[in-house]
Design a protein around this motif. Structure first.
Motif, PDB file in Angstrom:
ATOM      1  N   TYR A  22       0.914   8.415   0.186  1.00  0.00           N
ATOM      2  CA  TYR A  22      -0.331   8.347  -0.569  1.00  0.00           C
ATOM      3  C   TYR A  22      -0.526   9.676  -1.286  1.00  0.00           C
ATOM      4  O   TYR A  22       0.241  10.625  -1.079  1.00  0.00           O
ATOM      5  N   TYR A  25       0.814  -1.227   0.000  1.00  0.00           N
ATOM      6  CA  TYR A  25       0.000   0.000   0.000  1.00  0.00           C
ATOM      7  C   TYR A  25       0.841   1.268   0.000  1.00  0.00           C
ATOM      8  O   TYR A  25       0.328   2.357  -0.220  1.00  0.00           O
ATOM      9  N   ARG A  64      -8.359   0.000  -6.868  1.00  0.00           N
ATOM     10  CA  ARG A  64      -8.969   1.267  -6.465  1.00  0.00           C
ATOM     11  C   ARG A  64     -10.459   1.349  -6.764  1.00  0.00           C
ATOM     12  O   ARG A  64     -11.208   1.998  -6.052  1.00  0.00           O
ATOM     13  N   GLU A  74      -5.050   5.504  -1.569  1.00  0.00           N
ATOM     14  CA  GLU A  74      -4.291   4.771  -2.584  1.00  0.00           C
ATOM     15  C   GLU A  74      -3.173   5.607  -3.216  1.00  0.00           C
ATOM     16  O   GLU A  74      -3.286   6.822  -3.330  1.00  0.00           O
ATOM     17  N   PHE A  79      -2.943  -0.376  -5.942  1.00  0.00           N
ATOM     18  CA  PHE A  79      -3.657   0.653  -6.730  1.00  0.00           C
ATOM     19  C   PHE A  79      -4.647   0.008  -7.708  1.00  0.00           C
ATOM     20  O   PHE A  79      -5.682   0.583  -8.022  1.00  0.00           O
ATOM     21  N   TYR A  84      -7.036   4.564   4.625  1.00  0.00           N
ATOM     22  CA  TYR A  84      -6.114   4.141   3.567  1.00  0.00           C
ATOM     23  C   TYR A  84      -6.357   5.063   2.377  1.00  0.00           C
ATOM     24  O   TYR A  84      -7.505   5.308   2.004  1.00  0.00           O
TER      25      TYR A  84
END
Ligand code: SAM
Ligand code: SF4
Length: 359
Positions: free
Chosen positions: A316, A66, A246, A236, A243, A234
């Protein structure tokens, strides 16, 4: 009495109760938030403590699926702050009454890295009259290393479990010893044995994650008798393996709301712990951190990493405050916190009451 009133008046919450609370909206959700605010005021008061966050380096040996600064992401420009830069940022925190700092970085475990942190702790303490409460967030290390850093002045350690369900954890990490769920939990136990105030947390709204997982996360945190928690949405990142999922994620606003509900429920479950309003909340909503404070959080972590490097600590997308000067962040935060009705505990360590009460 409707179901939510009934649940909120119970002294113990079950997994099913928590799932119902996580599903609340509008009026019922407001009742949850009001209860969490009431618990916060009653058990820990309305003071907010600062931890000046110094993102020391984005160099990492690991490859969590992640994270934007994972080792295999070649699109990240790597940096490593000098000791002088870190000491300078620590002195800024000290002089401005932050009273605590948090040193965070990608995970390294070479003897050079371990020694460097030991030396750095000595330098920071020397420059700040050993008055700062130092939190480390430097990943998984041996108990020996944790001891060495503790005996050189670190008092708190943050190591998020990320997801307390072993199967879910395995979907978020490569399957090898460097990314083992059992090792991570063992590290949390080591930290407790050494004497740290132990912090953990999870990400909220991950691919494959259910409300049941989230309810279990909260009960797991309670069961581990954790002293401080930082958990948030979280978000992405395009250069990461997750990803590709998503389109299956909850909309970002829902991940945000779910995070606020998680904070509120945790405050009700663990009345005297420290809970941080994480930066990731602010990445989604400009007032995200303040909203976190209103529903039970009592710690914020203003980013005091020198501006030059902040753009490269991109875990992120849309990470906030990456372009602002340190002072701007301090001034704007202060005004915003005052609007919540909380006061800032300048000059106070703000240690976890849960930890103090246990010892
Ligand atoms: N390397 C250390 C570790 O993993 O414990 C500390 C630094 S790591 C960047 C700090 C935290 O960032 C992780 O525990 C994780 O929860 C969070 N994080 C990483 N990627 C994220 C993402 N895409 N969205 C939200 N949080 C993320
Ligand atoms: Fe490294 Fe921490 Fe990111 Fe995992 S979450 S890749 S250990 S910085």
């Amino acid at each position: 009495m409707n179901t939510i009133d009934g649940i909120l008046s119970k002294s113990e919450l079950t997994k099913e109760d928590i799932i119902l609370l996580l599903q609340t909206n509008t009026d019922d959700r407001n009742k949850l938030y009001a209860k969490a605010a009431e618990v916060k005021e009653k058990y820990i008061g309305r003071k907010v403590y600062f931890r000046g966050l110094i993102e020391m380096s984005n160099i990492c040996r690991k490859n969590c699926f992640y994270c934007g600064i994972r080792a295999s992401n070649t699109n990240t420009e790597r940096y490593n702050l000098s000791d002088d830069e870190i000491v300078e940022a620590s002195v800024f925190a000290w002089k401005n009454g932050y009273a605590s700092i948090a040193l965070q970085s990608g995970e390294l475990n070479s003897p050079e890295f371990v020694d460097r942190i030991t030396t750095l702790l000595k330098k920071i303490n020397m420059a700040t009259n050993a008055e700062l409460g130092i939190t480390l967030s430097l990943g998984e290390q041996t108990e020996e290393t944790y001891k060495e850093w503790f005996s050189n002045g670190a008092i708190r350690y943050l190591l998020r479990v990320e997801a307390s369900n072993k199967e879910l954890y395995a979907k978020l990490h490569p399957s090898n010893k460097a990314h083992s769920f059992d090792e991570r939990v063992e590290c949390l136990r080591s930290l407790r044995r050494v004497g740290y105030q132990v912090g953990t947390g999870v990400m909220i709204g991950l691919p494959f994650q259910t409300l049941e997982h989230l309810a279990e996360d909260l009960l797991w945190i309670k069961d581990m008798d954790i002293d401080m928690v930082g958990m948030g949405p979280y978000v992405e990142h395009p250069d990461t393996p997750l990803f590709k999922y998503r389109e299956h994620l909850l909309p970002i606003e829902e991940r945000f709301n779910l995070s606020l509900k998680m904070i509120a429920i945790l405050r009700i479950l663990m009345k005297d712990i420290n809970i941080a309003a994480p930066t990731a909340l602010q990445a989604i909503d400009k007032l995200g951190r303040e909203k976190g404070l209103k529903v039970g959080a009592n710690v914020v972590m203003p980013n005091i990493t020198p501006g030059l490097y902040r753009n490269n600590y991109k875990l992120y997308e849309n990470k906030p405050c990456t372009d602002e000067a340190v002072d701007d962040c301090k001034n704007c935060l202060e005004a915003r916190i005052q609007l919540t009705g909380d006061t800032i505990g300048y000059g106070e360590h703000g240690n976890s009451l849960h930890f103090i009460n246990r010892n």
